[in-house]
Design an enzyme around this catalytic site. Structure first.
Site, PDB file in Angstrom:
ATOM      1  N   GLU A 195       0.876  -1.162   0.000  1.00  0.00           N
ATOM      2  CA  GLU A 195       0.000   0.000   0.000  1.00  0.00           C
ATOM      3  C   GLU A 195       0.919   1.220   0.000  1.00  0.00           C
ATOM      4  O   GLU A 195       1.787   1.341   0.871  1.00  0.00           O
ATOM      5  CB  GLU A 195      -0.916   0.017   1.218  1.00  0.00           C
ATOM      6  CG  GLU A 195      -1.984   1.078   1.118  1.00  0.00           C
ATOM      7  CD  GLU A 195      -2.936   1.046   2.295  1.00  0.00           C
ATOM      8  OE1 GLU A 195      -2.471   1.327   3.419  1.00  0.00           O
ATOM      9  OE2 GLU A 195      -4.114   0.745   2.110  1.00  0.00           O
TER      10      GLU A 195
ATOM     11  N   ASP B 128      -4.012  10.841   9.011  1.00  0.00           N
ATOM     12  CA  ASP B 128      -2.775  10.201   9.459  1.00  0.00           C
ATOM     13  C   ASP B 128      -2.274  10.809  10.756  1.00  0.00           C
ATOM     14  O   ASP B 128      -2.400  12.013  11.006  1.00  0.00           O
ATOM     15  CB  ASP B 128      -1.699  10.332   8.374  1.00  0.00           C
ATOM     16  CG  ASP B 128      -1.989   9.419   7.193  1.00  0.00           C
ATOM     17  OD1 ASP B 128      -2.193   8.220   7.431  1.00  0.00           O
ATOM     18  OD2 ASP B 128      -2.014   9.911   6.055  1.00  0.00           O
TER      19      ASP B 128
ATOM     20  N   TYR C 131     -11.123  -2.030   3.269  1.00  0.00           N
ATOM     21  CA  TYR C 131     -10.236  -1.571   4.345  1.00  0.00           C
ATOM     22  C   TYR C 131     -11.075  -1.367   5.614  1.00  0.00           C
ATOM     23  O   TYR C 131     -11.900  -0.465   5.678  1.00  0.00           O
ATOM     24  CB  TYR C 131      -9.579  -0.267   3.925  1.00  0.00           C
ATOM     25  CG  TYR C 131      -8.365   0.147   4.742  1.00  0.00           C
ATOM     26  CD1 TYR C 131      -8.368   0.113   6.140  1.00  0.00           C
ATOM     27  CD2 TYR C 131      -7.204   0.564   4.113  1.00  0.00           C
ATOM     28  CE1 TYR C 131      -7.258   0.483   6.875  1.00  0.00           C
ATOM     29  CE2 TYR C 131      -6.085   0.942   4.832  1.00  0.00           C
ATOM     30  CZ  TYR C 131      -6.118   0.900   6.214  1.00  0.00           C
ATOM     31  OH  TYR C 131      -5.020   1.270   6.940  1.00  0.00           O
TER      32      TYR C 131
END
Length: 252
Positions: free
Chosen positions: A49, A60, A160
């Site tokens: 990924e 993030d 995901y």
């Protein structure tokens, strides 16, 4: 059959799950980034990924944010990332590669142009499919059943599954109690569920398998090993290879 279904078919036959490391393209520089990718592939990871560095990575945590900053301060551009991706694809045509990118980058480049090189979600997913790219959607821990059904319908390649709310990062451990989410995704016919966020030990990978996940993604723990050894490339590659092999063993 595209690369992801072929990978999951092989892993099911081996009674194994996928280990998928994440790194930011161009971190800490383009040459080292290419070498890092080669180290991970040679260590036996099942897929990659990869992220295109972005100036406002709101999903993030600090570890991956710093990786994006290092790449951007080094002058890395999206165009250079595409060139790097083309080199990796040419060298490893069978390795599944997922791009974890912010929608801003996709929209800025125009949907058709972005996916020609490589919904809400629906326009993104359709544009990706039109270009032969599997759209991977994220299933959050608090998703309603209707939302999981829609995610299952739009996703391809894999789904995901986020282990917890918040941002990426190994600083906060994964909450591996998402068995109900995984069960509902499977019931809705979703592509194989792969868990991410906070995955940093082989025990996390084994726990994900026990919940029914088809694989696990580790990002911050990988990027942290890059950051810790920026001045010593040999130790960096040793650390990455050792970590990747341990995590892969957890998936077997």
């Amino acid at each position: 059959m595209s690369r992801y279904p072929a990978m999951f078919k092989r892993l099911r036959a081996e009674s194994a799950a996928a280990f998928i490391p994440f790194v930011v393209l161009g971190d800490p520089d383009l040459k080292t980034s290419r070498e890092i990718i080669e180290t991970l592939i040679s260590s036996g990871v099942d897929a990659l990924e990869l992220g295109i560095p972005f100036s406002d990575p709101i999903a993030d945590g600090p570890t991956i944010q710093q990786a994006a900053v290092r790449a951007l301060e080094g002058g890395v551009t999206p165009q250079q990332c595409w060139t790097l991706l083309e080199e990796v694809r040419a060298a490893h045509p069978d390795v599944p590669i997922g791009l974890l990118v912010y929608a801003n980058l996709v929209a800025h480049a125009r949907l058709d142009r972005f996916y020609a090189r490589a919904a809400e979600a629906e326009p993104f997913a359709q544009a990706a499919r039109d270009a032969g790219v599997d759209p991977v959607l994220i299933a959050p821990p608090n998703a309603s059943d209707d939302r999981l059904r829609r995610i299952a319908a739009l996703s391809a390649g894999y789904t995901y599954v986020v282990t917890r709310a918040g941002v990426t990062g190994a600083e906060q451990a994964a909450t591996l109690d998402r068995g109900a989410v995984i069960e509902r995704l499977i019931a809705h016919g979703a592509p194989p569920p792969v868990v991410g966020f906070g995955i940093s030990t082989p025990e996390h990978v084994r726990a994900a398998r026990a919940l029914g996940a088809a694989g696990a993604i580790s990002g911050s723990a990988v990027v942290a090993r890059i950051s810790e050894h920026l001045g010593d490339p040999a130790r960096m590659h040793d650390a990455l290879s050792s970590f990747a092999r341990q995590m892969r063993a957890g998936a077997r």
